[in-house]
Design a protein around this motif. Structure first.
Motif, short mmCIF file in Angstrom:
data_model
loop_
_atom_site.label_atom_id
_atom_site.label_comp_id
_atom_site.label_asym_id
_atom_site.label_seq_id
_atom_site.Cartn_x
_atom_site.Cartn_y
_atom_site.Cartn_z
N ARG A 67 -2.21 9.20 6.96
CA ARG A 67 -2.25 9.38 5.51
C ARG A 67 -0.91 9.88 5.02
N CYS A 68 -0.39 9.19 4.01
CA CYS A 68 0.84 9.66 3.37
C CYS A 68 0.45 10.76 2.39
N THR A 69 1.02 11.94 2.60
CA THR A 69 0.62 13.09 1.77
C THR A 69 1.17 12.97 0.34
N ILE A 70 2.13 12.06 0.13
CA ILE A 70 2.70 11.91 -1.22
C ILE A 70 1.89 10.91 -2.05
N CYS A 71 1.73 9.66 -1.53
CA CYS A 71 1.06 8.63 -2.34
C CYS A 71 -0.40 8.41 -1.94
N GLY A 72 -0.82 8.98 -0.81
CA GLY A 72 -2.22 8.86 -0.41
C GLY A 72 -2.54 7.60 0.39
N ALA A 104 0.82 -1.21 0.00
CA ALA A 104 0.00 0.00 0.00
C ALA A 104 0.85 1.26 0.00
N GLU A 105 1.94 1.23 0.76
CA GLU A 105 2.81 2.41 0.81
C GLU A 105 3.75 2.41 -0.40
N LYS A 106 3.67 3.46 -1.20
CA LYS A 106 4.44 3.51 -2.44
C LYS A 106 5.78 4.23 -2.27
N CYS A 107 5.93 5.00 -1.18
CA CYS A 107 7.09 5.87 -1.06
C CYS A 107 8.23 5.21 -0.28
N GLU A 108 9.45 5.51 -0.72
CA GLU A 108 10.63 5.07 0.02
C GLU A 108 10.66 5.76 1.38
N THR A 109 10.40 7.06 1.35
CA THR A 109 10.31 7.82 2.60
C THR A 109 8.95 8.52 2.65
N PRO A 110 7.97 7.86 3.24
CA PRO A 110 6.61 8.41 3.31
C PRO A 110 6.56 9.68 4.16
N THR A 111 5.67 10.58 3.80
CA THR A 111 5.43 11.75 4.63
C THR A 111 4.04 11.59 5.23
#
Ligand code: ZN
Length: 361
Positions: free
Chosen positions: A339-344, A313-320
């Protein structure tokens, strides 16, 4: 006959009538263990064949729940278990077979490791977080790793199940992992993730909103699913059931009726002998259901040929991450929305009880 004698006889009759139901009520309630606390829940392990009734909602926050086998009856009374956290399978293993009837010894994770001739009804499990890395064959789900001749009625599960598996026979489910039973009027809102780390042999991998692999009845259920399945063997993905098959279990085929499935399963099957089963209701039908009708689906089969990156589900290497805390009010539980503000990527956890429960404890 004197009026006094008649009155006495009437009084005796009245007293006996009044006594009968109260005696019966005591006998009934004495056979049922009432569950109020986490330690009452844990005590199920001492009498797994017993009858249990949940008396209130229970907060499992801070508990590392060890899955336990169950062969009794659990009546939820509409109450909810919050913040179930599981990081390891149960201690016992149990046999299971694949589509070629090859036998494996399965590790099992869920609130119950295995349900055997058991019944669970009118229960909620909300904010579940099942996250396991298993060195051998393993099935994980929110209610039970394996169901055997069991019934699950009006059970609602919400949460995440994630399994990293080094074995061959493996699966994740919303309600149950492997096995058979009747699943009726259940609701599932789940994120399921299955990562195959067995690179030497081709795995048999299963994912289903209700049951990952097995056979039985599924009716009147509502499933909302997001799945992530990374596989170097064979995938069997279904909105309700990954693979429908008796798997050597002495259970006849059942009915799959009046269910709704909403969701998406993202997957890859890194295998030249590709089968890539992924369907809205049942992934692979190795056994045909007796009846399959009136199932409403809005389902996306999202296969990618890229196999270099594990799907999750998490797409980012470094989630925000952004956290929103919803306070409990008016008798309802609060929670935290992430909520990850980058990938949602979004999920909810850390359910917090309304004031009246905290005071009670
Ligand atoms: Zn992200």
């Amino acid at each position: 006959m004197k009026i006094r004698s008649i009155l006495f006889i009437l009084w005796v009759l009245l007293v006996s009538v009044l006594l009968i139901p109260s005696t019966n009520a005591e006998e009934l309630s004495s056979g049922v263990h009432q569950i109020y606390t986490v330690s009452d829940l844990r005590a199920i392990a001492r009498d797994p064949g017993g009858r249990y009734q949940l008396m209130n909602d229970i907060d499992l926050a801070g508990e590392d729940w060890l899955p336990i086998p169950f062969s009794g009856v659990l009546v939820g009374g509409g109450h909810v278990l919050y913040n179930l956290t599981i990081r390891q399978p149960g201690i016992e293993t149990s046999p299971g077979r694949d589509g070629n009837l090859k036998e494996y010894s399965l590790q099992l994770a869920g609130f119950f490791s295995e349900m055997n001739n058991a019944a669970v009804m009118n229960l909620g499990i909300t904010g579940a977080d099942v996250s396991i890395e298993a060195d051998s064959h393993c099935f994980a789900a929110i209610l039970c790793g394996k169901a055997d001749h069991s019934t699950v009625t009006n059970v609602s599960v919400r949460g995440r199940v994630s399994l990293i598996n080094h074995g061959i026979m493996t699966g994740v489910g919303g309600i149950a992992g492997y096995g058979n039973g009747s699943f009726e009027q259940c609701t599932v809102l789940a994120q399921l993730t299955l990562e195959d780390r067995q690179f030497q042999q081709r795995c048999e991998q299963f994912m289903g909103g209700i049951l990952a692999c097995g056979i039985g009845n599924v009716s009147g259920c509502a499933v909302d699913l997001s799945g992530y399945d990374s596989c170097h063997g064979y995938v069997h993905n279904g909105g309700l059931i990954g693979m429908y098959y008796h798997c050597g279990q002495e259970v006849s085929s059942g009915k799959i009726m009046h269910n709704t499935v909403t969701g998406i399963i993202h997957f890859f099957e890194d295998n030249r002998d590709r089968r890539a089963y992924c369907e809205a209701v049942i992934g692979e039908k190795l056994t045909k259901p007796v009846k399959m009708s009136d199932n409403l689906t809005r389902f996306t089969r999202d296969e990618t040929r890229k196999t270099d990156k594990v799907l999750q589900a998490e797409k980012c290497e470094t989630p925000t991450m952004e956290e929103t805390v919803i306070q409990p009010e008016n008798g309802h539980w609060g929670w935290t929305l992430h909520r990850c503000t980058i990938c949602g990527n979004t999920w909810s956890d850390q359910y917090t009880p309304p004031a009246y429960l905290e005071e009670g404890n």
